[in-house]
Design an enzyme around this catalytic site. Structure first.
Site, short mmCIF file in Angstrom:
data_model
loop_
_atom_site.label_atom_id
_atom_site.label_comp_id
_atom_site.label_asym_id
_atom_site.label_seq_id
_atom_site.Cartn_x
_atom_site.Cartn_y
_atom_site.Cartn_z
CB SER A 182 2.59 -4.97 3.14
OG SER A 182 2.93 -3.75 3.27
CE LYS A 183 6.72 -7.61 -3.43
NZ LYS A 183 5.47 -8.49 -3.87
NE ARG A 184 1.92 0.49 2.93
CZ ARG A 184 1.72 0.80 4.15
NH1 ARG A 184 2.56 1.80 4.74
NH2 ARG A 184 1.06 0.01 4.98
#
Ligand code: GLU
Length: 474
Positions: free
Chosen positions: A242-244
């Site tokens: 994910s972006k994280r």
């Protein structure tokens, strides 16, 4: 075996070049370079609603920044629609495909009926063997491939091994929609064939597509290219990226100050290795890479490792090379544009002189911006909190003496001359060297950490150094 390897990278221009796409491009590129072949670029812009020119530009920019060059002009899949249509119609003429005439509502009812019987929602093949003369008047049909109904379709994958798909699970899927547009499944096969692609290397989310695409290759009597489906990248915790976790566009990595070579080194080793070699140059990767050595298991993306690797690449680079990359990347870096506007010949020379000390302390180019900020600061310097603690009343007294000692340096202003003056002063006054160096550093840079303080004095020059110190004692 064709004599020349032709790979391709085939991104859909619906967003930036994300990190997983960059790795797919890298593996295609490395394999092509390793074998003396070529890598083609195809923009899969058939989905007109979601494809944008901005995304295409971002993908080309991302690949160029990474140095992942392609051969020839990028191919637009959308522009090849007439050829996709031609092949679909040829398959009909050959009896390998047929027109079907259901409305969307009828197809939905068919799927419902199958679900009600506990069967997978597939097309029931009702037009497969009907005579074209039975076609309803004035209705444009969709073309479906006649998929085999018995046996299995085997994908010989160089990463996944032999993957078997029972043909009863493949239905007669659409290759040309009733509006005359090809489906993705069909367009990819026609393009890969026409472009002479010998090796398909892509994410393993396309593995089941490989079986369907094999059906089209066979129907046309075309050779199926060598297939390699590489595992997707997961986050450090094993979850989908994910972006994280770092599922960002490559331009975000540029802004965070990673070197292309370090990012490629890191991506190459996600799912592939060469003995215990962790640090690889592009040349190393090209000479060592083989697609068959890529692991099947999901690779985990770890920012801390990338950062450490980047620091190693920065230190391995010559100062001149690092300097050039730093200057070229500056406008993209966090905090860089402000510095870029203030670059002049004088501070460029200072930067180059300070680089050996700066790069010892930086793991990214952004940290280099931070470390070099003192060169660009204007007096009186902003003093950060930690540095302010080093400039208490006692320290200021010591600083006054240090100022006088440095002011008395008569010969050339060098790091060695400054060091000699400061050491003599510390010894004469009974101060530890650190008690002098710390407030000096704070006064000269506004920070509590910096390259060696004598190097800082040398790089700043006599006049600027003395003025910065004086600012803190008056
Ligand atoms: N356009 C597809 C994607 O972006 C790749 C298709 C392929 O490599 O065959 O995932």
């Amino acid at each position: 075996m064709p004599d020349k390897v032709v790979t391709r990278f085939a991104p859909s221009p619906t967003g930036f070049l994300h990190i997983g796409g960059a790795r797919t491009a890298l593996f295609n590129w490395l394999y092509a370079k390793h074998t003396g072949g070529i890598m083609l670029l195809r923009i899969e812009d058939t989905d007109r609603e979601r494809s944008t020119d901005a995304a295409t530009a971002a993908i080309l920019d991302g690949l160029s920044w990474l140095g992942l060059t392609w051969d020839g002009e990028p191919v637009s899949q959308f522009e090849r629609a007439p050829r996709h249509r031609e092949v679909a119609e040829e398959l009909v003429r050959m009896g390998k495909a047929y027109y079907s005439y259901e409305t969307p509502a009828e197809l939905e009812a068919m799927r419902e009926a199958a679900r009600a019987k506990g069967l997978p929602p597939r097309y029931n093949g009702q037009w497969r063997d009907r005579a074209p003369s039975e076609a309803p008047a004035g209705v444009k049909g969709a073309i479906r491939i006649k998929a085999p109904t018995e046996g299995e379709t085997v994908v010989h994958d160089r990463v996944q091994g032999e993957v078997r798909f029972p043909n009863k699970d493949l239905d007669d899927f659409i290759i040309l929609r009733s509006d005359g547009n090809p489906t993705y499944m069909h367009a990819v096969v026609v393009d890969d064939h026409d472009m002479g692609v010998t090796h398909i290397i892509r994410g393993d989310d396309h593995l089941t597509n490989a079986a369907r695409q094999t059906v089209i290759y066979r129907a046309m009597g075309w050779d199926v290219p060598s297939m390699s489906h590489i595992p997707l990248i997961h986050g450090a915790d094993g979850a989908k990226l994910s972006k994280r976790h770092g599922a960002l566009g490559v331009e975000a990595y540029r802004a965070m100050g990673y070197l292309p070579e370090a990012l490629l080194n890191y991506l190459a080793r996600l799912g592939w290795s060469h003995g215990d070699d962790e640090i690889m140059s592009i040349k190393d990767m090209i000479s060592w890479f083989d697609i068959g050595d890529v692991n099947k298991g999901a690779a985990r993306f770890d920012f801390a490792k990338l950062e450490a690797l980047n620091g190693v690449h920065m230190r391995r680079m010559s100062d001149a090379e690092l300097f050039d990359i730093f200057i070229a990347t500056l406008p993209y870096l966090e905090g860089g544009p402000a510095m870029a506007t203030r670059l002049d010949d004088r501070n460029k020379a200072q930067l180059l002189a300070a680089l050996p000390g700066l790069k010892e302390r930086a793991k990214t180019l952004v940290e280099l911006v931070d470390g070099a900020a003192f060169l660009f600061a204007t007096r009186p310097l902003p003093i950060d909190d930690k540095a302010a603690l080093l400039l208490n009343d006692d320290a200021r007294k010591i600083l006054r003496g240090a100022h006088d000692a440095l002011n008395a340096v008569s010969g050339d202003w060098t790091a060695a001359a400054a060091e000699a003056a400061i050491r003599d002063y510390a010894q004469a006054g009974g101060h530890k060297l650190g008690a002098v160096a710390q407030p000096l550093r704070a006064a000269l840079t506004g920070k509590s950490t910096s390259p060696g303080v004598f190097d800082v004095l040398a790089v700043l020059g006599r006049e600027e150094s003395l003025a910065r110190i004086a600012d803190q004692i008056d």
